[in-house]
Scaffold this active site. Structure first.
Site, PDB file in Angstrom:
ATOM      1  N   GLU A 112     -14.324   2.065   1.216  1.00  0.00           N
ATOM      2  CA  GLU A 112     -13.187   2.177   2.348  1.00  0.00           C
ATOM      3  C   GLU A 112     -12.975   0.889   2.979  1.00  0.00           C
ATOM      4  O   GLU A 112     -11.858   0.268   3.478  1.00  0.00           O
ATOM      5  CB  GLU A 112     -13.530   3.282   3.453  1.00  0.00           C
ATOM      6  CG  GLU A 112     -13.478   4.525   3.057  1.00  0.00           C
ATOM      7  CD  GLU A 112     -12.177   4.980   2.762  1.00  0.00           C
ATOM      8  OE1 GLU A 112     -11.348   4.447   3.233  1.00  0.00           O
ATOM      9  OE2 GLU A 112     -12.113   6.081   1.958  1.00  0.00           O
ATOM     10  N   ASP A 142      -5.088   7.053   7.903  1.00  0.00           N
ATOM     11  CA  ASP A 142      -4.605   5.853   7.418  1.00  0.00           C
ATOM     12  C   ASP A 142      -3.000   5.765   7.544  1.00  0.00           C
ATOM     13  O   ASP A 142      -2.229   6.781   7.754  1.00  0.00           O
ATOM     14  CB  ASP A 142      -5.009   5.448   5.980  1.00  0.00           C
ATOM     15  CG  ASP A 142      -4.557   6.416   4.884  1.00  0.00           C
ATOM     16  OD1 ASP A 142      -3.739   7.431   5.110  1.00  0.00           O
ATOM     17  OD2 ASP A 142      -4.837   5.988   3.630  1.00  0.00           O
ATOM     18  N   TYR A 157     -10.472   5.463  11.746  1.00  0.00           N
ATOM     19  CA  TYR A 157     -10.287   5.845  10.313  1.00  0.00           C
ATOM     20  C   TYR A 157     -11.419   5.836   9.599  1.00  0.00           C
ATOM     21  O   TYR A 157     -11.880   6.910   8.934  1.00  0.00           O
ATOM     22  CB  TYR A 157      -9.225   5.006   9.810  1.00  0.00           C
ATOM     23  CG  TYR A 157      -9.168   5.103   8.363  1.00  0.00           C
ATOM     24  CD1 TYR A 157      -8.419   6.349   7.887  1.00  0.00           C
ATOM     25  CD2 TYR A 157      -9.733   4.039   7.579  1.00  0.00           C
ATOM     26  CE1 TYR A 157      -8.703   6.368   6.505  1.00  0.00           C
ATOM     27  CE2 TYR A 157      -9.758   4.484   6.133  1.00  0.00           C
ATOM     28  CZ  TYR A 157      -9.144   5.502   5.634  1.00  0.00           C
ATOM     29  OH  TYR A 157      -9.255   5.940   4.197  1.00  0.00           O
TER      30      TYR A 157
END
Ligand code: SF4
Length: 348
Positions: free
Chosen positions: A36, A140, A122
């Site tokens: 990520e 996102d 997020y």
């Protein structure tokens, strides 16, 4: 009206169309976190290469925590946004030093994940749902786009008020029992089907009957963003000293580099050739090596002057290194671009 048919359609689409990505095939929170962070502002194809290298070199969070920052930056080289790499390293050290997650290997609550440097809502939501199936959304840019179109929301999603509004809607859309599946599917749907340029995608969309943007003819105008901030121009002259005689006692070629030391400026702790910054465009005889380099809020106008010298000048804060050792330092992307061009003629 969102109902179980909506989720079935979305999940069927996902099963048939999703890309096989290594970080979606694991429930290892450390690896999901690495992916990520690497994928923020990075294309999947490019991020894949970095992910594989990081996982091979530092397979566990303890390995990353024990690494030198310089090695982490070096491995990150070319991805840009180097604060992400520094935060990655710092967060790994925090996880290991706290000793709290020795058994689990990595923090396993949304709050503990959110407290790590560089981890926002997020990323915390993505790790919490992908690794532990906890009921948190992972929102996102792809998800903002899909939700704006599905619900026909014309409020800018990147303002404080807009974010709040979107999050309220996404909380109600989230399939809380299957958060891992829901987040994976809606993100992938945005990445591959409900794309910025829609083409004919709406006509073959499995979610068409649920989509208010499609029904109202507004889908291609969504999502709305706030106006972009003004980009700041900066002008740099880099001095590339090349000492090609035998003064250093070897046949190697030497140059000068320095480390950027301002934590508030771009490229903190990265290396580059000695540089001057000018308040306005430089009008004197331009070097043939000029580059324009665009960052998120800055446009850099750089020229590289090559000085072939018999004796290296004394420039404060610089290191004299063999040209062949440049690869051992974490260099800014601009410097790498310039080197790519310079290697054609230098050193010789
Ligand atoms: S109908 Fe079009 S805009 Fe709506 S979800 Fe499908 S692809 Fe996206």
């Amino acid at each position: 009206m969102i109902n179980s048919l909506f989720y079935n359609r979305l999940y069927e689409w996902y099963e048939m169309n999703h890309r096989v990505l290594p970080w979606r095939e694991t429930e290892d929170a450390y690896r999901i976190w690495l992916s990520e962070v690497i994928l923020q502002q990075t294309r999947v194809a490019q991020g894949m290469e970095y992910y594989m290298r990081f996982v091979a070199r530092w397979p566990k969070v303890e390995d990353l925590a024990a690494a030198d920052e310089a090695d982490v930056l070096r491995e990150w080289q070319g991805l840009g946004y180097y604060s992400r790499a520094r935060n990655l390293h710092k967060a790994a050290q925090m996880v290991v030093e706290s000793g709290k997650w020795k058994a689990e290997g990595f923090p396993n609550t949304f709050e503990a994940l959110r407290a790590l440097p560089g981890v926002g809502d997020y990323t915390a939501g993505a790790i919490a749902s992908f690794a532990y199936n906890l009921p948190y959304p992972a929102v996102d840019g792809n998800v903002y786009r899909v939700v704006a179109r599905l619900l026909d929301i014309d409020e800018a999603f990147d303002t404080t008020a807009g974010k709040k509004l979107f999050h309220k809607h996404i909380e109600t859309l989230l399939d809380r029992e299957h958060a891992r599946m829901f987040n994976s599917a809606i993100m992938e749907f945005g990445a591959l089907h409900c794309t910025p340029v829609l083409g004919d995608n709406c006509t073959v969309c499995p979610l068409q009957e649920f989509c208010l943007g499609y029904a109202h003819g507004t889908a291609s105008l969504l999502p709305v963003r706030k106006p972009r901030p003004k980009v700041r121009d900066r002008w740099f002259t880099y001095h590339v000293y090349v000492q090609s005689d035998d003064v250093q006692g070897t046949k190697d070629i030497y140059t000068l580099i320095r480390r950027r030391e301002n934590p508030k400026d771009i490229w903190y702790h990265l290396y580059e050739f000695p540089c001057e910054e000018h308040p306005s465009p430089v009008t004197c005889n331009p070097s043939p090596l000029t580059f324009t380099h665009t960052l998120s809020h800055q446009k850099l106008h750089a020229r590289f002057l090559i000085h072939r010298v018999q004796k290296m000048p004394s420039v404060e804060g610089t290191l004299t290194i063999p040209w062949s050792a440049l690869d051992d330092y974490a260099l800014s992307r601009l410097t790498l671009r310039a080197l790519d061009t310079m290697q054609l003629s230098l050193p010789n």
